[in-house]
Design a protein around this motif. Sequence first.
Motif, PDB file in Angstrom:
ATOM      1  N   LYS A 160       0.830  -1.211   0.000  1.00 51.28           N
ATOM      2  CA  LYS A 160       0.000   0.000   0.000  1.00 51.28           C
ATOM      3  C   LYS A 160       0.865   1.261   0.000  1.00 51.28           C
ATOM      4  CE  LYS A 160      -2.591  -1.437   3.478  1.00 51.28           C
ATOM      5  NZ  LYS A 160      -3.674  -1.503   4.497  1.00 51.28           N
ATOM      6  N   SER A 161       2.040   1.171   0.609  1.00 52.65           N
ATOM      7  CA  SER A 161       2.952   2.316   0.574  1.00 52.65           C
ATOM      8  C   SER A 161       3.471   2.553  -0.839  1.00 52.65           C
ATOM      9  CB  SER A 161       4.126   2.081   1.528  1.00 52.65           C
ATOM     10  OG  SER A 161       3.683   2.097   2.875  1.00 52.65           O
ATOM     11  N   ILE A 162       3.716   1.474  -1.585  1.00 50.30           N
ATOM     12  CA  ILE A 162       4.122   1.604  -2.981  1.00 50.30           C
ATOM     13  C   ILE A 162       2.998   2.233  -3.802  1.00 50.30           C
ATOM     14  CG2 ILE A 162       4.707   0.315  -5.079  1.00 50.30           C
ATOM     15  CD1 ILE A 162       6.148  -1.704  -3.250  1.00 50.30           C
ATOM     16  N   LEU A 163       1.764   1.823  -3.544  1.00 53.92           N
ATOM     17  CA  LEU A 163       0.617   2.408  -4.228  1.00 53.92           C
ATOM     18  C   LEU A 163       0.497   3.902  -3.910  1.00 53.92           C
ATOM     19  CD1 LEU A 163      -2.204  -0.288  -3.924  1.00 53.92           C
ATOM     20  CD2 LEU A 163      -1.148   0.570  -6.023  1.00 53.92           C
ATOM     21  N   THR A 164       0.782   4.254  -2.669  1.00 52.54           N
ATOM     22  CA  THR A 164       0.748   5.663  -2.274  1.00 52.54           C
ATOM     23  C   THR A 164       1.726   6.474  -3.104  1.00 52.54           C
ATOM     24  OG1 THR A 164       0.081   5.119  -0.020  1.00 52.54           O
ATOM     25  CG2 THR A 164       1.098   7.267  -0.354  1.00 52.54           C
ATOM     26  N   TYR A 165       2.939   5.943  -3.263  1.00 49.46           N
ATOM     27  CA  TYR A 165       3.938   6.603  -4.098  1.00 49.46           C
ATOM     28  C   TYR A 165       3.426   6.769  -5.526  1.00 49.46           C
ATOM     29  CZ  TYR A 165       7.911   7.006  -7.234  1.00 49.46           C
ATOM     30  OH  TYR A 165       8.744   7.399  -8.254  1.00 49.46           O
ATOM     31  N   LEU A 166       2.864   5.710  -6.085  1.00 50.23           N
ATOM     32  CA  LEU A 166       2.397   5.758  -7.465  1.00 50.23           C
ATOM     33  C   LEU A 166       1.257   6.757  -7.645  1.00 50.23           C
ATOM     34  CD1 LEU A 166       2.406   1.938  -8.300  1.00 50.23           C
ATOM     35  CD2 LEU A 166       4.016   3.654  -9.129  1.00 50.23           C
ATOM     36  N   LEU A 167       0.345   6.813  -6.664  1.00 54.33           N
ATOM     37  CA  LEU A 167      -0.858   7.637  -6.796  1.00 54.33           C
ATOM     38  C   LEU A 167      -0.629   9.113  -6.513  1.00 54.33           C
ATOM     39  CD1 LEU A 167      -3.470   5.253  -5.145  1.00 54.33           C
ATOM     40  CD2 LEU A 167      -3.334   5.875  -7.565  1.00 54.33           C
ATOM     41  N   ILE A 168       0.497   9.451  -5.897  1.00 49.24           N
ATOM     42  CA  ILE A 168       0.767  10.853  -5.578  1.00 49.24           C
ATOM     43  C   ILE A 168       1.969  11.404  -6.336  1.00 49.24           C
ATOM     44  CG2 ILE A 168       1.445  12.443  -3.709  1.00 49.24           C
ATOM     45  CD1 ILE A 168      -0.242  10.771  -1.817  1.00 49.24           C
ATOM     46  N   SER A 169       2.972  10.573  -6.546  1.00 52.79           N
ATOM     47  CA  SER A 169       4.244  11.064  -7.072  1.00 52.79           C
ATOM     48  C   SER A 169       4.540  10.653  -8.512  1.00 52.79           C
ATOM     49  CB  SER A 169       5.387  10.599  -6.161  1.00 52.79           C
ATOM     50  OG  SER A 169       5.170  11.047  -4.840  1.00 52.79           O
ATOM     51  N   THR A 170       3.609   9.986  -9.172  1.00 50.26           N
ATOM     52  CA  THR A 170       3.807   9.593 -10.570  1.00 50.26           C
ATOM     53  C   THR A 170       2.556   9.946 -11.383  1.00 50.26           C
ATOM     54  OG1 THR A 170       2.852   7.351 -10.535  1.00 50.26           O
ATOM     55  CG2 THR A 170       5.112   7.604  -9.686  1.00 50.26           C
ATOM     56  N   ARG A 171       2.596   9.668 -12.655  1.00 49.40           N
ATOM     57  CA  ARG A 171       1.461   9.989 -13.526  1.00 49.40           C
ATOM     58  C   ARG A 171       0.225   9.159 -13.203  1.00 49.40           C
ATOM     59  NH1 ARG A 171       2.233  13.174 -17.847  1.00 49.40           N
ATOM     60  NH2 ARG A 171       0.531  12.175 -18.978  1.00 49.40           N
ATOM     61  N   PHE A 172       0.366   8.145 -12.376  1.00 51.50           N
ATOM     62  CA  PHE A 172      -0.813   7.397 -11.928  1.00 51.50           C
ATOM     63  C   PHE A 172      -1.726   8.276 -11.076  1.00 51.50           C
ATOM     64  CE2 PHE A 172       1.819   3.685 -12.963  1.00 51.50           C
ATOM     65  CZ  PHE A 172       0.887   2.892 -13.625  1.00 51.50           C
ATOM     66  N   SER A 173      -1.232   9.447 -10.656  1.00 51.36           N
ATOM     67  CA  SER A 173      -2.063  10.370  -9.885  1.00 51.36           C
ATOM     68  C   SER A 173      -3.297  10.805 -10.678  1.00 51.36           C
ATOM     69  CB  SER A 173      -1.257  11.612  -9.479  1.00 51.36           C
ATOM     70  OG  SER A 173      -0.838  12.340 -10.629  1.00 51.36           O
ATOM     71  N   PHE A 174      -3.230  10.722 -12.001  1.00 50.55           N
ATOM     72  CA  PHE A 174      -4.349  11.171 -12.828  1.00 50.55           C
ATOM     73  C   PHE A 174      -5.573  10.256 -12.739  1.00 50.55           C
ATOM     74  CE2 PHE A 174      -0.858  13.258 -15.392  1.00 50.55           C
ATOM     75  CZ  PHE A 174      -1.182  14.540 -14.982  1.00 50.55           C
ATOM     76  N   ILE A 175      -5.419   9.057 -12.159  1.00 50.16           N
ATOM     77  CA  ILE A 175      -6.579   8.172 -12.050  1.00 50.16           C
ATOM     78  C   ILE A 175      -7.354   8.408 -10.756  1.00 50.16           C
ATOM     79  CG2 ILE A 175      -5.375   6.413 -13.402  1.00 50.16           C
ATOM     80  CD1 ILE A 175      -5.199   4.729 -10.825  1.00 50.16           C
TER      81      ILE A 175
END
Length: 232
Positions: free
Chosen positions: A207-222
């Motif tokens: 879940k911490s990896i998902l947090t990184y992806l959802l805030i700090s990468t382009r995955f934030s757009f989802i």
Amino acid sequence: MKKALKNHYNKDYFEKRDHLDLHLAEALRILMMENNLNSILDVGCGTGQLINYLKKYGFKVAGNDISQEAIKRSPATIRKNIYNASATKLPFKEESLDLVTSISVIEHLTKKGRERFISEVSRVLKPKGYIFLVTPNWNSPFRYIQGKNWFAYSDPTHTHYYSPKTLAKQLKSHGFKNIKFQFKTIYSPPYEWELPGILQKLPRFAKSILTYLLISTRFSFIRNSFWIAAQK
């Protein structure tokens, strides 16, 4: 609209839903430190939890909100720094602030109100100061999946929705530049509240990896809401 906002954001609302998003607060703290920003105004600050958090790190903080109920519930240590004022008429001098934040506010404004709000932010920001906004993401795949049950539809005071592209265009039309959508933050504890139930059962490190992806990468757009910063 003011009456509708007052009726919706009442005592019950603040008792049940008023909370500090730690990941958002940390993202702002890091943004301020990395860009040597000191003074911050949170427009639509509610009970002032965000500016209270940043005050503890030595930043010069202020807030404003149209809800007297929210201001009444703010910590006594910052209440004198919170003004009962609207987003479209900020009680601050020209070029007096380094950063203006507004969390889940712009979607409540009419088109005319939005224009006044962004103009006011530009007026009170110092040269090279930053604006930081959070708003529901009209392009989120969850809107298409959830249909009429999408979270943003539950608030009857929302009047306009934005995608990252359309809000960036609005900011650019007011002279803002260096648009930014991804931010550094802390990744533990993980950012869980937007995760579907099945993902909340994952191990903490996942879940911490998902947090990184959802805030700090382009995955934030989802995500259901997006964060956007721009420089004057």
